[in-house]
Design an enzyme around this catalytic site. Structure first.
Site, PDB file in Angstrom:
ATOM      1  N   GLU A 233       1.016  -1.211  -0.045  1.00 29.57           N
ATOM      2  CA  GLU A 233       0.013   0.161  -0.080  1.00 29.57           C
ATOM      3  C   GLU A 233       0.791   1.236  -0.061  1.00 29.57           C
ATOM      4  O   GLU A 233       1.667   1.580   0.945  1.00 29.57           O
ATOM      5  CB  GLU A 233      -0.952   0.005   1.285  1.00 29.57           C
ATOM      6  CG  GLU A 233      -1.788   1.300   1.283  1.00 29.57           C
ATOM      7  CD  GLU A 233      -2.585   1.287   2.715  1.00 29.57           C
ATOM      8  OE1 GLU A 233      -3.529   2.058   2.597  1.00 29.57           O
ATOM      9  OE2 GLU A 233      -2.295   0.525   3.615  1.00 29.57           O
ATOM     10  N   CYS A 237       4.477   9.873  -1.853  1.00 29.14           N
ATOM     11  CA  CYS A 237       5.431  10.056  -2.749  1.00 29.14           C
ATOM     12  C   CYS A 237       5.559  11.555  -3.042  1.00 29.14           C
ATOM     13  O   CYS A 237       4.513  12.207  -3.408  1.00 29.14           O
ATOM     14  CB  CYS A 237       4.986   9.308  -3.913  1.00 29.14           C
ATOM     15  SG  CYS A 237       5.939   9.515  -5.347  1.00 29.14           S
ATOM     16  N   ALA A 238       6.911  11.946  -3.109  1.00 28.60           N
ATOM     17  CA  ALA A 238       7.132  13.182  -3.571  1.00 28.60           C
ATOM     18  C   ALA A 238       8.503  13.505  -4.400  1.00 28.60           C
ATOM     19  O   ALA A 238       9.087  12.791  -3.970  1.00 28.60           O
ATOM     20  CB  ALA A 238       7.112  14.151  -2.366  1.00 28.60           C
ATOM     21  N   GLY A 249       9.974  11.116 -11.311  1.00 29.61           N
ATOM     22  CA  GLY A 249       8.729  10.344 -11.027  1.00 29.61           C
ATOM     23  C   GLY A 249       8.565   8.871 -11.532  1.00 29.61           C
ATOM     24  O   GLY A 249       8.265   7.948 -10.662  1.00 29.61           O
ATOM     25  N   THR A 250       8.603   8.752 -12.605  1.00 27.62           N
ATOM     26  CA  THR A 250       8.578   7.503 -13.537  1.00 27.62           C
ATOM     27  C   THR A 250       9.693   6.884 -13.221  1.00 27.62           C
ATOM     28  O   THR A 250       9.423   5.350 -12.997  1.00 27.62           O
ATOM     29  CB  THR A 250       8.523   7.689 -14.841  1.00 27.62           C
ATOM     30  OG1 THR A 250       7.390   8.712 -15.344  1.00 27.62           O
ATOM     31  CG2 THR A 250       8.487   6.231 -15.709  1.00 27.62           C
TER      32      THR A 250
END
Length: 511
Positions: A233, A237-238, A249-250
């Site tokens: 879960e 995220c940052a 990010g990817t």
């Protein structure tokens, strides 16, 4: 865009058991400043509630001086205490870093191109999802993706960039990085109480995959693996604002998937996303369709009002951190196979083929003289191929003469029509100065007559009809519907369509 995902049930109450109470919560909106979004998934948006059930909400301003001071104090004090053995004096505290503005690449970078910062609001439970934009804005070329991934991979190999996953293991360096990641979450999620963020990030049942550039944390994902249930879960995220638009990010999500699969044995990720975060999750392989058996996850994660439960199946074979290499090899294999079956990769020199007035060539050229045309599969019987050719003689020479006669007849009828007067000559730019600025491909009856008489331009009836339709379209584009020119074009177009149909019927009857 900034955001977070739903917290684990063990942190919603006082206990840490996997079967914590199952309650519904609302996703209150939270405003963020200095958040940006781009079409390359580098920023993220929230996917979870911005308040904790056990903690009061914080002020919504992410630029609060007290908040920043507290964040920096916690990191400096912690660093000194762990490495130097004593806390530093308040007067000797180092100055704050300039890059204090951050943006979350949270378990959700939402919509791909948000031109305004306030459109990247976090945890906007009342936001509306644009189904059209979700698919049109998320389009990403694999070429650009591969180039970014390969660039980041080279940075990793050079040692400038690291993706590491740690939990609260008591190691000094790891703890410093976790505190830095906690500060990123706290700055970017102003409505999320700091105590709640600390509780999740520092909880030993949670793990954090971090992006570390030059030994400084610039982003990360905090998640809880349920190894017995084989799913994880995502909590937060940052990515910091000054490190966005770089593909972190990817790349971060790819590292997380591979680590969760190889180290934790997970097969799925679950997270609650608000409407603004759905776009990011879709890009990362998440779907709204939950295929995971409900018995595996129900009671382990919380339900949230205003949140959308999303799932990502982790492929057991994909090399997530080396997808660019896999794609490149696939392209090479396909290209090599195409070269075996075709010569389309051969580029021939151009043709010196000057044209004179009305687009009529100065000299004729046979199609078979064009380099590469025969090699591409062209045959002489394709020359002048037309859907309407069946109405004419099968003999090519006779067909050409019949086609020319038909076009001459049509032009004669058009010129004699009472509504043809605006179209008989090219538009004079002295009378209409802006006409050629608006109409980029002009045509008129006089120009078409020259093309017909050359017997070189219109090799099919469709070419002739296309020019005529463009003439009507130009008139309707430049003139408003209430003008005489627009009305003439409409009446003449109807006349032309009927005339073509009747002429073809007559030609078909004769043959």
């Amino acid at each position: 865009m900034d955001g977070l995902a739903a917290p684990s049930p063990s942190h919603s109450g006082a206990t840490s058991g996997g079967g914590a109470s199952h309650r519904k919560r609302k996703l209150p909106p939270s405003s963020l400043s200095d958040a940006t979004a781009d079409e390359d998934d580098d920023t993220t948006a929230p996917s979870s509630p911005s308040t904790s059930p056990s903690s009061p909400s914080r002020p919504s301003s992410p630029s609060s001086s007290h908040s920043d001071d507290d964040d920096d104090d916690s990191l400096h004090t912690f660093t000194a205490a762990r490495l130097d053995g004593a806390p530093p004096s308040s007067s000797g505290r180092p100055p704050k870093p300039e890059s204090s503005t951050v943006s979350a690449a949270a378990a959700a970078a939402a919509a791909a191109a948000a031109p305004k910062p306030d459109s990247a609001s976090a945890a906007a439970g009342d936001g509306k999802e644009d189904p059209k934009g979700l698919f049109t804005d998320n389009i990403q070329t694999s070429g650009a993706y591969s180039a970014r991934e390969e660039g980041l991979k080279r940075e990793e190999e050079a040692g400038r960039l690291k993706f590491l996953c740690y939990s609260n293991d008591g190691v000094d360096e790891h703890m410093i990085w976790l505190v830095g990641l906690k500060n990123i979450f706290a700055r970017q999620l102003p409505n999320m109480p700091k105590e709640y963020i600390v509780r999740l990030v520092m909880d030993r049942t949670h793990k954090s995959m971090m992006v570390i550039r030059n030994n400084i944390v610039v982003g990360g994902i905090t998640y809880r693996p349920y190894t017995s249930q084989k799913f994880g879960e995502i909590a937060f995220c940052a990515i910091t604002a000054d490190e966005q638009v770089k593909g972190y990010g990817t790349r971060l999500m790819n590292h997380l998937k591979q680590h969760a699969r190889d180290a934790d044995g997970l097969t799925h990720f679950l997270t609650y996303a608000d409407n603004n975060a759905v776009g990011y999750f879709v890009k990362q392989g998440f779907t709204k369709e939950i295929t995971l058996d409900k018995e595996r996850w129900q009671g382990y994660i919380k339900d949230y009002d205003g949140g959308i439960l999303m799932e990502c199946r982790i492929d057991q074979k994909l090399p997530y951190v080396d997808l660019a290499t896999m794609i490149r090899r696939q392209r090479q294999a396909i290209d090599e196979k195409i070269r075996e079956l075709s010569n389309c990769h051969i580029v021939y020199s151009g043709i010196d083929f000057q044209k004179k007035e009305a687009g009529i060539p100065r000299r004729t050229m046979k199609p078979e003289d064009i380099q590469g045309l025969r090699e591409a599969g062209w045959t002489p019987d394709q020359w002048g191929h037309s859907k309407s050719r069946s109405a004419f003689s099968p003999d090519y020479s006779t067909y050409r003469q019949q086609l020319t006669n038909l076009m001459r007849s049509l032009l004669k009828n058009m010129n004699e029509h009472p509504d043809a007067w605006p179209f008989k000559e090219p538009v004079d730019s002295r009378d209409v100065p802006d006409y050629y600025d608006i109409i980029k491909d002009p045509i008129d009856l006089k120009t078409m007559s020259k093309r017909v008489e050359s017997e070189q331009y219109y090799v099919t009836l469709e070419m002739f009809v296309a020019d005529m339709k463009r003439m009507f379209s130009n008139a309707k584009t430049y003139n408003s519907p209430d003008t005489i020119y627009y009305k003439c074009a409409s009446r003449l177009e109807s006349f032309f369509s009927n005339k073509v149909a009747s002429q073809l019927a007559q030609a078909s009857t004769k043959n």
